[in-house]
Structures are given as structure tokens and as C-alpha cells.
Design a protein around this motif. Structure first.
Motif, PDB file in Angstrom:
ATOM      1  N   UNK A  32       0.860  -1.188   0.000  1.00 24.58           N
ATOM      2  CA  UNK A  32       0.000   0.000   0.000  1.00 24.58           C
ATOM      3  C   UNK A  32       0.897   1.239   0.000  1.00 24.58           C
ATOM      4  N   UNK A  33       0.821   2.096  -1.021  1.00 27.18           N
ATOM      5  CA  UNK A  33       1.704   3.260  -1.113  1.00 27.18           C
ATOM      6  C   UNK A  33       1.193   4.451  -0.309  1.00 27.18           C
ATOM      7  N   UNK A  34       1.981   5.525  -0.329  1.00 24.64           N
ATOM      8  CA  UNK A  34       1.605   6.756   0.353  1.00 24.64           C
ATOM      9  C   UNK A  34       0.982   7.753  -0.596  1.00 24.64           C
ATOM     10  N   UNK A  35       0.955   9.013  -0.176  1.00 27.70           N
ATOM     11  CA  UNK A  35       0.345  10.057  -0.990  1.00 27.70           C
ATOM     12  C   UNK A  35       1.108  10.195  -2.309  1.00 27.70           C
ATOM     13  N   UNK A  36       0.361  10.317  -3.385  1.00 30.20           N
ATOM     14  CA  UNK A  36       0.907  10.460  -4.738  1.00 30.20           C
ATOM     15  C   UNK A  36       1.677   9.229  -5.181  1.00 30.20           C
ATOM     16  N   UNK A  37       1.441   8.086  -4.544  1.00 31.53           N
ATOM     17  CA  UNK A  37       2.164   6.867  -4.885  1.00 31.53           C
ATOM     18  C   UNK A  37       1.385   5.917  -5.762  1.00 31.53           C
ATOM     19  N   UNK A  38       0.312   6.393  -6.407  1.00 28.01           N
ATOM     20  CA  UNK A  38      -0.504   5.544  -7.280  1.00 28.01           C
ATOM     21  C   UNK A  38      -0.702   6.231  -8.624  1.00 28.01           C
ATOM     22  N   UNK A  39      -0.652   5.472  -9.693  1.00 29.74           N
ATOM     23  CA  UNK A  39      -1.006   6.000 -11.007  1.00 29.74           C
ATOM     24  C   UNK A  39      -2.494   6.345 -11.016  1.00 29.74           C
ATOM     25  N   UNK A  40      -2.830   7.504 -11.581  1.00 28.18           N
ATOM     26  CA  UNK A  40      -4.227   7.909 -11.723  1.00 28.18           C
ATOM     27  C   UNK A  40      -4.542   8.097 -13.200  1.00 28.18           C
ATOM     28  N   UNK A  41      -5.653   7.514 -13.639  1.00 25.03           N
ATOM     29  CA  UNK A  41      -6.122   7.630 -15.016  1.00 25.03           C
ATOM     30  C   UNK A  41      -7.344   8.547 -15.056  1.00 25.03           C
ATOM     31  N   UNK A  42      -7.380   9.455 -16.026  1.00 24.71           N
ATOM     32  CA  UNK A  42      -8.551  10.299 -16.241  1.00 24.71           C
ATOM     33  C   UNK A  42      -9.434   9.646 -17.301  1.00 24.71           C
ATOM     34  N   UNK A  43     -10.692   9.413 -16.956  1.00 20.70           N
ATOM     35  CA  UNK A  43     -11.639   8.768 -17.864  1.00 20.70           C
ATOM     36  C   UNK A  43     -12.642   9.811 -18.340  1.00 20.70           C
ATOM     37  N   UNK A  44     -12.742   9.982 -19.657  1.00 19.21           N
ATOM     38  CA  UNK A  44     -13.707  10.909 -20.242  1.00 19.21           C
ATOM     39  C   UNK A  44     -15.084  10.247 -20.227  1.00 19.21           C
ATOM     40  N   UNK A  45     -16.013  10.825 -19.474  1.00 21.62           N
ATOM     41  CA  UNK A  45     -17.336  10.219 -19.311  1.00 21.62           C
ATOM     42  C   UNK A  45     -18.120  10.177 -20.612  1.00 21.62           C
ATOM     43  N   UNK A  46     -17.791  11.047 -21.580  1.00 19.70           N
ATOM     44  CA  UNK A  46     -18.559  11.103 -22.829  1.00 19.70           C
ATOM     45  C   UNK A  46     -18.185   9.996 -23.804  1.00 19.70           C
ATOM     46  N   UNK A  47     -16.915   9.573 -23.808  1.00 19.44           N
ATOM     47  CA  UNK A  47     -16.502   8.554 -24.776  1.00 19.44           C
ATOM     48  C   UNK A  47     -15.716   7.396 -24.152  1.00 19.44           C
ATOM     49  N   UNK A  48     -15.464   7.451 -22.844  1.00 16.34           N
ATOM     50  CA  UNK A  48     -14.760   6.371 -22.166  1.00 16.34           C
ATOM     51  C   UNK A  48     -13.258   6.352 -22.384  1.00 16.34           C
ATOM     52  N   UNK A  49     -12.724   7.358 -23.063  1.00 14.92           N
ATOM     53  CA  UNK A  49     -11.284   7.401 -23.343  1.00 14.92           C
ATOM     54  C   UNK A  49     -10.501   7.648 -22.055  1.00 14.92           C
ATOM     55  N   UNK A  50      -9.386   6.925 -21.902  1.00 13.82           N
ATOM     56  CA  UNK A  50      -8.559   7.052 -20.706  1.00 13.82           C
ATOM     57  C   UNK A  50      -7.183   7.594 -21.060  1.00 13.82           C
ATOM     58  N   UNK A  51      -6.625   8.376 -20.146  1.00 10.17           N
ATOM     59  CA  UNK A  51      -5.234   8.802 -20.273  1.00 10.17           C
ATOM     60  C   UNK A  51      -4.652   8.996 -18.883  1.00 10.17           C
ATOM     61  N   UNK A  52      -3.370   8.706 -18.758  1.00  8.00           N
ATOM     62  CA  UNK A  52      -2.712   8.821 -17.459  1.00  8.00           C
ATOM     63  C   UNK A  52      -2.427  10.290 -17.164  1.00  8.00           C
ATOM     64  N   UNK A  53      -2.896  10.753 -16.008  1.00 17.01           N
ATOM     65  CA  UNK A  53      -2.661  12.141 -15.606  1.00 17.01           C
ATOM     66  C   UNK A  53      -1.702  12.237 -14.426  1.00 17.01           C
ATOM     67  N   UNK A  54      -1.501  11.141 -13.732  1.00  9.22           N
ATOM     68  CA  UNK A  54      -0.492  11.078 -12.674  1.00  9.22           C
ATOM     69  C   UNK A  54       0.087   9.666 -12.668  1.00  9.22           C
ATOM     70  N   UNK A  55       1.347   9.521 -12.976  1.00 15.12           N
ATOM     71  CA  UNK A  55       2.362  10.514 -13.266  1.00 15.12           C
ATOM     72  C   UNK A  55       2.615  10.495 -14.767  1.00 15.12           C
TER      73      UNK A  55
END
Length: 493
Positions: free
Chosen positions: A36-59
Motif C-alpha cells: 500500500x503506497x503513500x500520498x501520490x504513490x498511485x497511477x491515476x487515469x482520467x476517464x472521459x465520461x462522454x466517450x470512455x477514453x482514458x489517459x494517465x494524468x499522474x504521473x
């Protein structure tokens, strides 16, 4: 002829071994581990609700700051207790590939040059696989949306489902949890709020550098100056400290890292400010002001009062009122207005620890721990420290040394080395002074006096003689100092 045939057979067998892919070592007797990582220790993906497209925003490195501001900047919704993206079409998802390990391994898998700065649990995962752990069988990861409170029900429900899944996937074996930094607060919240699940599925928990009583200096500089997770030239391609600042002041998790004022600190962390003030006669005076935990919140509010992008200072549980451990300004360059603190670089007041979490905060878990071991290291760097690996390997029953005991383990750090030489009229004199610190658990024998011994050596054939004095000082606060003073004399034949 028989000898030649035997040589051919041996050559073929060797060739088969070379072309065959080596199979990783798997120990079926190991209990499963969840990282289990700490703060900012996980990859976060942004999902566009309109088309389901994903892209990594962190990191990410390319377009990092722009994507961070447009996709990850958030606001706290007090009605739901959730931090949501300012972009209404964006939802944040934590990837779960490789049984959760992908999200906490290398935070930017596309980065090649300078990759070490975005590695989180990578070195530990590689090391544990060497010990016989297997992804999806005995090794798992839990990434999470670190913007949310550590008590956020959705995160805790995901963690509950995760430990149940691991328990079943490993054939009914209880789980060893290893957490780092703020991940320790998340696990403790889970243990308190889901105690039945924790007791049913968890065998042990190792908390590494957990800010159980807060990380005062680090959090204060985050509030006032922003936060950077990358040092050196990589900062030019990364998310700016100001962009990170605008995100974190809307995240409940960062407030939960503030120091607890009700904790009995041996060294109370305070906020110190060198300020220029005028008396009733209009004369200026430079004064050093100190603020206690309960007084510091007002300073934050005043210092951030002109923050136009986001100025919502929301509180949390009263046990987590802010207390920094920094000093702003100096006697030569004092702070005139509190708003100037956003542009000042603080100096840390609380430095006993790993540079982020004070040692007494990490020890203040309030639990009956089986063992507490201090290891010298930096907050993130400790996750790739081989001394830490040695201790974990023993605690996880992945070693074969029945006599190793982390409580009796120690680390020797060289602190001073000085050597001088003098040669005159055929006589050579060399003096040596060297010091070490032995890092080991405290003992209770605080009244012992220093131990001193001498060593003498001579070699008549070389015309040389040496004498050394060794002093071993009593142990204090987990450190024991050793001094060596030596001198040698030789005469040229």
C-alpha cells in the motif's frame, strides 16, 4: 568414441539449458503480501465520461502540467466528503493491472531517462520476486485515489474487497500488509473502521515511515509553497509546485497529515516566522514569532487569503489541526506580510527523522507493536534500502536464517575520516582519526561509561611501529559512537 559421445550429450544438454527460458523461483510456502503506497504513490487515469477514453494524468512527463490542471484539479464537496475533478466530464480511476502492482510500481512507465525518480515500489517488487513471491498468487498492490480522505468509504470498501480477493486467491492464507507513508494512515483507518474484516484476513502489518502523528514541516511547506516529487533537472518537465499546491489544498488527505496537537511531543513542532513589526513610535523591530499547533491554522488562512485559484481552507477532525515544523524568513530578510510566505523557502525545524516524517511521529502508532526498528534513510529512498529488504525478508519468513533478529541488527555509518602524514630526515609519521556511528536499538544501560582500549603493533624488519586507541561511547537514542585514533612511525633503512 564413448568419450566423444559423452561430450556431445553434455554439449546438447548445455545448449538446451541456454535456450530454455529460466523459470522464476516460486516459494509455495509464503503468505501473501499486499503493498500500500503513500500520498501520490498511485497511477491515476482520467476517464472521459462522454466517450470512455482514458489517459494517465499522474504521473506523466509530456504535457504533465497542462493535463494535471485540466483533468486532475479538484474541489472538495462537503456534502459527500469526496474530492471531485473540476472538469465535470472527468472521472479518476486507479488501474488494477498486474493485480494492483502496475499502479504502484513505476508511476510513469513511459519514462526512460531519469526513471528512478518515478519508481515507487519497483525495487521492492523486484526484490520480493527474487525471494519467491509471485504476482497474483502471493504479491499484490493496492493503489488508490490519494486526493480522498483516508477514511473515505469508497476507498475502504475497495480495500476490504481487495483483502478478501487476496485471501481467496492464495488458498485461504492470511495477508501481510506493507504500507509506506500515508498508506499507514489508510491501513489504520481500515483497521479501526473495518476491524472484523481486518482481523479475519490480515496476519501482520508493517508500516514504513508512517506519519501517525503527522508530518509537520513537510505538510506546512506543501500548504504554503507547493510540493515537488521530482528533484533536479526533471522538475523542468514535471508538474509545477504551484499546480500541485492548488490540488492538494482541496484534498482532505493532506489535512490528515498535519501534526496532532494532542500528542505528547518530546520536541513540539512549531511554525516560526521572522517578522518585521513597527511599534507605536513607528520604529521597526525584527522579532521571531512561534506558533503552536492550534495557532497555526490562522497563519495558513491569512497567508493563503489572496489565493484566487482556490482558497477553501476546510477543517477535519479536531485531532488533526495544523502544526508545521518550519521557519520562514530570517533575521536579515524578515517577512513583512503573511502573504509573502508563499514565496519564501522555509528551513526545517523538525529534522529528526527521514526528512519528511519525524521519528517520534512514525513511532507514535498507539499500538502494541511486535517490534519497532529505526533505519537511517530518506523518506522515499527507504523503499529501496537493502537493509530494509533484509528486515522484511525475515519478517515475511522468506529467509533461511533462524538466528537473524532485526532488533539486534545494526548499521555502521562512517562519520569522520582524517589522515595526516609527515616525513622528515628518514622518519615517516602517519596519524589517523576515524569515527563511526552504530545504529541499533536502544538499551536501558544509560549509565555506562565509555570503554577504551589500546592496540600496539611493531615490525622490526621494517622498522615500523603503530599504536591505536579505540573508544566506544555508551549508546544514546539508538546511536553508539566509536572513535579510533592511531599513529604509526617508520624509519627508512
Amino acid at each position: 568414441m564413448a568419450v566423444l559421445l559423452e561430450d556431445i550429450i553434455q554439449s546438447v544438454e548445455l545448449w538446451l539449458k541456454l535456450i530454455r527460458k529460466p523459470q522464476p523461483y516460486v516459494d509455495p510456502n509464503l503468505d501473501p503480501v499486499l503493498l500500500v503506497p503513500g500520498i501520490a504513490g498511485s497511477i491515476l487515469q482520467a476517464v472521459d465520461a462522454s466517450n470512455g477514453r482514458e489517459e494517465r494524468v499522474w504521473v506523466r512527463i509530456f504535457g504533465a502540467d497542462y493535463k494535471f490542471r485540466t483533468k486532475l484539479w479538484s474541489r472538495f464537496d462537503p456534502s459527500t466528503g469526496k474530492t471531485v475533478s473540476l472538469d465535470p466530464k472527468t472521472n479518476i480511476r486507479v488501474p488494477d493491472e498486474r493485480y494492483g502492482l502496475h499502479a504502484i510500481d513505476v508511476l510513469d512507465p513511459d519514462m526512460v531517462i531519469g526513471r528512478d525518480c518515478v519508481c515507487y515500489y519497483h525495487d521492492m517488487i523486484v526484490e520480493m520476486i527474487k525471494w519467491g513471491f509471485q504476482e497474483g498468487k502471493t504479491l499484490f498492490g493496492f493503489g488508490y485515489d490519494f486526493r480522498q480522505s483516508n477514511r473515505f468509504h469508497e476507498t475502504l470498501e475497495r480495500l476490504a474487497a481487495k483483502v478478501e480477493f487476496i485471501y481467496n486467491a492464495s488458498g485461504g492464507k492470511k495477508i501481510n500488509i506493507i504500507s509506506h507513508s500515508m498508506g499507514g494512515l489508510l491501513v489504520k483507518c481500515f483497521m479501526c473502521l473495518h476491524s472484523d474484516i481486518f482481523e479475519k484476513y490480515v496476519k501482520s502489518w508493517v508500516a514504513i515511515a508512517a506519519p501517525f502523528q503527522g508530518a509537520p514541516g513537510y505538510v506546512t511547506s506543501t500548504f504554503l509553497n507547493g510540493m515537488s516529487f521530482v528533484d533536479g533537472w526533471e522538475q523542468n518537465f514535471f508538474i509545477s509546485k504551484w499546480s500541485m499546491h492548488q490540488l492538494l489544498i482541496e484534498c482532505p488527505s493532506i489535512y490528515e497529515l498535519m501534526a496532532c496537537p494532542n500528542f505528547h511531543w518530546q520536541h513540539m513542532p512549531v511554525l516560526e516566522i521572522w517578522r518585521e513589526k513597527q511599534d507605536t513610535d513607528g520604529d521597526s523591530h525584527i522579532v521571531l514569532e512561534s506558533f503552536t499547533p492550534s495557532e497555526s491554522t490562522y497563519i495558513f488562512q491569512e497567508a493563503l487569503s489572496d489565493n484566487t485559484a482556490s482558497n477553501n481552507m476546510h477543517g477535519n477532525d479536531s485531532d488533526w489541526v495544523g502544526v508545521p515544523g518550519d521557519c520562514y524568513g530570517s533575521e536579515e530578510m524578515p517577512v513583512t506580510e503573511l502573504q509573502e510566505m508563499q514565496f519564501c523557502l522555509p528551513t526545517y525545524v523538525c529534522v529528526d527523522g527521514d526528512g519528511t516524517v519525524p521519528a517520534e511521529s512514525a513511532r507514535g502508532d498507539g499500538l502494541k507493536a511486535e517490534a519497532r526498528v529505526g533505519v537511517p534513510g530518506e523518506h522515499r529512498g527507504i523503499l529501496c534500502d537493502h537493509h530494509v529488504f533484509r528486515i522484511l525478508k525475515h519478517w515475511l519468513n522468506a529467509d533461511s536464517d533462524p538466528y537473524y533478529n532485526p532488533l539486534n541488527d545494526y548499521v555502521i555509518l562512517p562519520t569522520t575520516f582524517k589522515m595526516d602524514s609527515l616525513q622528515e630526515k628518514g622518519v615517516s609519521v602517519t596519524s589517523l582519526k576515524e569515527e563511526w556511528e552504530i545504529i541499533s536499538p536502544d538499551d536501558n544501560e544509560t549509565d555506562r561509561k565509555p570503554c577504551m582500549g589500546t592496540i600496539s603493533l611493531s615490525d622490526q624488519s621494517l622498522g615500523a611501529e603503530a599504536r591505536a586507541t579505540l573508544i566506544v561511547h555508551p549508546q544514546s537514542e539508538g546511536k553508539q559512537q566509536v572513535q579510533l585514533n592511531a599513529i604509526s612511525v617508520s624509519v627508512d633503512a
